[in-house]
Design an enzyme around this catalytic site. Structure first.
Site, PDB file in Angstrom:
ATOM      1  N   CYS A 128       0.843  -1.196   0.000  1.00  0.00           N
ATOM      2  CA  CYS A 128       0.000   0.000   0.000  1.00  0.00           C
ATOM      3  C   CYS A 128       0.883   1.253   0.000  1.00  0.00           C
ATOM      4  O   CYS A 128       1.665   1.473   0.927  1.00  0.00           O
ATOM      5  CB  CYS A 128      -0.913   0.041   1.209  1.00  0.00           C
ATOM      6  SG  CYS A 128      -1.935   1.520   1.196  1.00  0.00           S
ATOM      7  N   THR A 190      -1.301   0.003  -6.638  1.00  0.00           N
ATOM      8  CA  THR A 190      -1.320   1.288  -7.354  1.00  0.00           C
ATOM      9  C   THR A 190       0.085   1.910  -7.449  1.00  0.00           C
ATOM     10  O   THR A 190       0.962   1.613  -6.647  1.00  0.00           O
ATOM     11  CB  THR A 190      -2.254   2.279  -6.634  1.00  0.00           C
ATOM     12  OG1 THR A 190      -1.879   2.330  -5.262  1.00  0.00           O
ATOM     13  CG2 THR A 190      -3.700   1.862  -6.754  1.00  0.00           C
ATOM     14  N   GLY A 240      -4.605  -3.865 -12.398  1.00  0.00           N
ATOM     15  CA  GLY A 240      -4.136  -2.564 -12.869  1.00  0.00           C
ATOM     16  C   GLY A 240      -4.710  -2.185 -14.214  1.00  0.00           C
ATOM     17  O   GLY A 240      -4.206  -2.593 -15.250  1.00  0.00           O
ATOM     18  N   GLY A 262     -10.761  -3.239 -10.450  1.00  0.00           N
ATOM     19  CA  GLY A 262     -10.914  -2.288  -9.347  1.00  0.00           C
ATOM     20  C   GLY A 262     -11.634  -1.033  -9.776  1.00  0.00           C
ATOM     21  O   GLY A 262     -12.862  -0.909  -9.665  1.00  0.00           O
TER      22      GLY A 262
END
Ligand SMILES: Cc1cc2nc3c(=O)[nH]c(=O)nc-3n(C[C@H](O)[C@H](O)[C@H](O)COP(=O)(O)O)c2cc1C
Length: 309
Positions: A128, A190, A240, A262
């Site tokens: 994260c 991310t 992604g 996502g």
């Protein structure tokens, strides 16, 4: 036609939710048709409750989203009492996602998931970018190996590890996770980014930097899926930028065995079903099933060659 096997699980579809981007309640799941969702990946849980980062936490841009939620969650005790019971009603395999600041944090969440009926596999969020020290375990192979080995020892279920794109070379990290007992790798979390409001001259997000997701990151995730899947023997789960059926099929060709969706679900909560329908139609027209595509990339030898295992 869509069925796949990934990291110890047999799935009806290669499509999964991306952690933190979909609900686990019947209302959220009602947007998806039966057979379209292969697995439900849950939001990261940490041992202690976390209030998350100061607002604004999400900003849109033409290529996707910048977010800095900061792993807001109510902690493991609340999770065990209030979330776990709901999971037994979910019709597809549920993947718990564990986070933390220390090896002990990851082990505590993994231990709680161990033996829990409603959890089929565990994904470790080593990556994260939105919390202090959040990238510690995903930027050093020795730290990644330590946390994966420790969780492996307490877990009685398949163990997946979610890697970071925020490193120069992901492959040593991927190999360290495989050697430490991971059953699959999720590639990737991310990318660290920044959006600025020129008038106020301030960052759009309260914390400043955030994680970039959505169509803008697709080619980066595609390259990483290819590099990692060419370098390890365990399955790779792509994450992604996928928003179209073609993106998912391309991820399979590049080496993924499954694909998480996502940001596309923020735009349309039924995105996974729309993508699944499109995939069935494309596969049928071409006389293929999804598993025919996995790792079938034809590389003509131009440019940088893929790595050998
Ligand atoms: C709002 C938001 C919250 C997220 N929360 C988590 C999280 O709690 N744990 C995690 O592992 N990944 C989290 N992610 C990352 C996603 O699961 C996914 O890996 C990433 O967004 C890339 O995929 P996408 O382009 O399909 O969104 C989050 C992403 C977004 C946009």
């Amino acid at each position: 036609m869509l069925s796949t096997r990934v990291g110890g699980l047999e799935l009806e579809s290669p499509l999964m939710t991306g952690s933190g981007t979909f609900g686990h309640d019947p209302l959220a799941l009602s947007f998806l048709k039966e057979g379209d969702l292969g697995a439900l990946v849950l939001k990261t849980v940490t041992p202690e409750p976390r209030t998350g980062n100061s607002p604004a936490r999400m900003a849109e841009f033409p290529g996707g989203l910048l977010n800095s939620i900061g792993l807001e969650n109510r902690g493991l005790e609340y999770w065990k009492e209030s979330v776990a019971p709901l999971l037994e009603e979910v019709a597809v395999p549920v993947v718990g996602n564990a986070g933390g600041h220390t090896v002990e944090d990851f082990v505590a969440v993994s231990e709680a998931f161990s033996g829990m009926e409603g959890i089929a596999a565990v994904e470790l969020n080593l990556s994260c970018p939105n919390v202090d020290g959040g990238l510690h375990f995903s930027t050093r192979a020795d730290s990644a190996a330590e946390v994966v080995s420790a969780c492996r020892r307490v877990l009685d279920k398949p163990l997946w590890v979610k890697l970071s794109p925020n490193v120069t070379d992901t492959v040593p990290l991927a190999r360290a996770c495989e050697e430490s007992g991971a059953d699959a790798l999720t590639v990737c979390n991310t990318l660290l980014g920044l959006l600025v409001d020129w008038k106020s001259r301030k960052p759009l997000l309260g914390r400043g930097y955030g994680g970039v997701s959505g169509p803008a990151v697709l080619p980066i995730a595609m390259r990483l899926v290819h590099q990692v899947s060419s370098s390890v023997s365990i399955p790779v789960i792509a994450s992604g930028g996928a928003s179209r059926p073609e993106d998912v099929l391309a991820f399979l060709v590049a080496g993924a065995s499954a694909v998480q969706i996502g940001t596309a679900s923020f735009r349309r909560p039924d995105a996974i079903s729309t993508i699944a329908a499109g995939m069935r139609s494309l596969l049928q027209k071409n006389g293929l099933v999804a598993s025919d595509l996995v790792g079938s990339l034809k590389w003509d030898g131009g440019g940088e060659k893929p790595r050998e295992n």
